[in-house]
Design a protein around this motif. Structure first.
Motif, PDB file in Angstrom:
ATOM      1  N   ARG A   8      39.799  35.155  33.340  1.00 35.08           N
ATOM      2  CA  ARG A   8      40.237  36.440  33.911  1.00 35.08           C
ATOM      3  C   ARG A   8      40.049  36.373  35.432  1.00 35.08           C
ATOM      4  NH1 ARG A   8      36.906  37.181  29.937  1.00 35.08           N
ATOM      5  NH2 ARG A   8      35.201  37.801  31.343  1.00 35.08           N
ATOM      6  N   VAL A  65      41.027  37.598  39.289  1.00 42.56           N
ATOM      7  CA  VAL A  65      41.518  38.722  40.088  1.00 42.56           C
ATOM      8  C   VAL A  65      41.445  38.317  41.555  1.00 42.56           C
ATOM      9  CG1 VAL A  65      41.065  41.115  40.800  1.00 42.56           C
ATOM     10  CG2 VAL A  65      40.826  40.463  38.397  1.00 42.56           C
ATOM     11  N   LYS A 124      45.380  37.614  36.877  1.00 40.97           N
ATOM     12  CA  LYS A 124      45.638  38.858  36.157  1.00 40.97           C
ATOM     13  C   LYS A 124      46.154  39.965  37.075  1.00 40.97           C
ATOM     14  CE  LYS A 124      43.455  42.285  33.123  1.00 40.97           C
ATOM     15  NZ  LYS A 124      44.582  42.244  32.165  1.00 40.97           N
ATOM     16  N   LEU A 149      38.539  45.967  36.993  1.00 41.36           N
ATOM     17  CA  LEU A 149      38.979  44.577  37.103  1.00 41.36           C
ATOM     18  C   LEU A 149      37.893  43.690  37.700  1.00 41.36           C
ATOM     19  CD1 LEU A 149      42.613  45.198  38.376  1.00 41.36           C
ATOM     20  CD2 LEU A 149      42.020  44.053  36.231  1.00 41.36           C
ATOM     21  N   CYS A 195      36.349  40.497  35.579  1.00 33.99           N
ATOM     22  CA  CYS A 195      36.858  39.165  35.910  1.00 33.99           C
ATOM     23  C   CYS A 195      35.747  38.124  35.830  1.00 33.99           C
ATOM     24  CB  CYS A 195      37.509  39.158  37.298  1.00 33.99           C
ATOM     25  SG  CYS A 195      36.372  39.219  38.702  1.00 33.99           S
ATOM     26  N   MET A 247      36.886  35.686  41.129  1.00 33.11           N
ATOM     27  CA  MET A 247      37.597  36.511  42.116  1.00 33.11           C
ATOM     28  C   MET A 247      37.939  35.660  43.327  1.00 33.11           C
ATOM     29  SD  MET A 247      36.640  40.129  44.019  1.00 33.11           S
ATOM     30  CE  MET A 247      37.155  41.147  42.628  1.00 33.11           C
ATOM     31  N   ALA A 287      31.975  41.975  41.233  1.00 32.01           N
ATOM     32  CA  ALA A 287      32.334  40.772  40.476  1.00 32.01           C
ATOM     33  C   ALA A 287      31.145  39.816  40.367  1.00 32.01           C
ATOM     34  CB  ALA A 287      33.521  40.081  41.135  1.00 32.01           C
ATOM     35  N   ALA A 324      30.713  36.798  37.836  1.00 28.56           N
ATOM     36  CA  ALA A 324      31.926  36.074  38.222  1.00 28.56           C
ATOM     37  C   ALA A 324      31.668  35.111  39.372  1.00 28.56           C
ATOM     38  CB  ALA A 324      33.036  37.052  38.612  1.00 28.56           C
TER      39      ALA A 324
END
Length: 248
Positions: free
Chosen positions: A17, A19, A97, A177, A181, A184, A203, A208
């Motif tokens: 995922r 972003v 995404k 988001l 995620c 990132m 994030a 992330a």
């Protein structure tokens, strides 16, 4: 930079995922000046006067003449550069995404990204202050200022003036988001304008990986981001896409 590109490509291939958060730096290569920093719009125009909603409501003609008219001309002529196209290609490859952007130029959508969260709204559309109808900025006649809607109402950029709130849904969805995620990409932003600059923190706190693509270090570097790839957005995105396509 080659080793960093390889590392980023491997991280992108492993992520589920992804972003992106983008700022003015990604659009400079399209000829759009930043608002802040050296050569920025706020160097020649007082943001708390001509960028404030109170001034616009009192004197829309002057704000159009001093600020919006020239920016409309620039954005009308602008086209997505390799940075925008690279992010659109990442989406087409199934690796990206959504894009969260601080920019108001609409170039991510023009490049082909489908989910774009515009923190500060857009100058690609004008909104009528009476009926609320929206008109593409390219179609607005600025022979007379301020331009008006067919209903007679004054048109204003569909962006966030100083004195106005960030669109609640854009803020809610961006936070979601960022929290969901696993990677990132932070591209072309100085990361000093909040709340957008807080998205990489959300994030990171959720576990992330955060990768910066910027010409210079930012407040995120070495604190929030895992690593920085130094360079312009177009150059780095071209190299990254080439590396990813080679892996496929």
């Amino acid at each position: 930079m080659k080793d960093m590109i390889r590392r980023a490509a491997e991280n992108l291939m492993a992520a589920k995922r992804v972003v992106a958060l983008t700022g003015a730096g990604i659009s400079v290569e399209s000829g759009i000046p930043p608002f802040r920093g050296r050569g920025g719009i706020w160097e020649r125009v007082d943001p708390m006067v001509f960028g404030h909603i109170d001034t616009f409501e009192k004197d829309p003609e002057t704000v159009w003449r001093v600020l919006i008219r020239d920016l409309k001309t620039i954005i009308d002529r602008a086209a997505p550069n390799d940075g925008h196209k690279g992010l659109a290609r990442l989406e087409a490859m199934g690796r990206l995404k959504a894009v969260i952007t601080q920019n108001v130029d609409g170039l991510h959508q023009a490049a082909g990204n489908t989910e774009v969260l515009e923190f500060h709204g857009t100058c690609a559309l004008q909104r009528c202050m009476d009926c609320g109808g929206r008109t593409p900025t390219r179609d607005v006649d600025i022979a007379r200022l301020p331009p008006r809607c067919p209903c007679g109402g004054v048109l204003r950029p569909d962006w966030v003036f100083f004195g106005e709130a960030i669109p609640p849904e854009a803020l809610r969805r961006s936070r979601q988001l960022a929290a969901e995620c696993d990677l990132m990409l932070v591209v072309g932003t100085s990361a000093v304008v909040h709340p957008a600059a807080y998205m990489p923190v959300i994030a990171r706190d959720a576990g992330a990986l955060v990768i910066e693509i910027n010409p210079e270090r930012t407040p995120l570097t070495g604190v929030v981001s895992d690593y920085l790839i130094k360079g312009g957005a177009g150059e780095v995105m071209n190299a990254l896409i080439s590396e990813l396509e080679g892996m496929r």
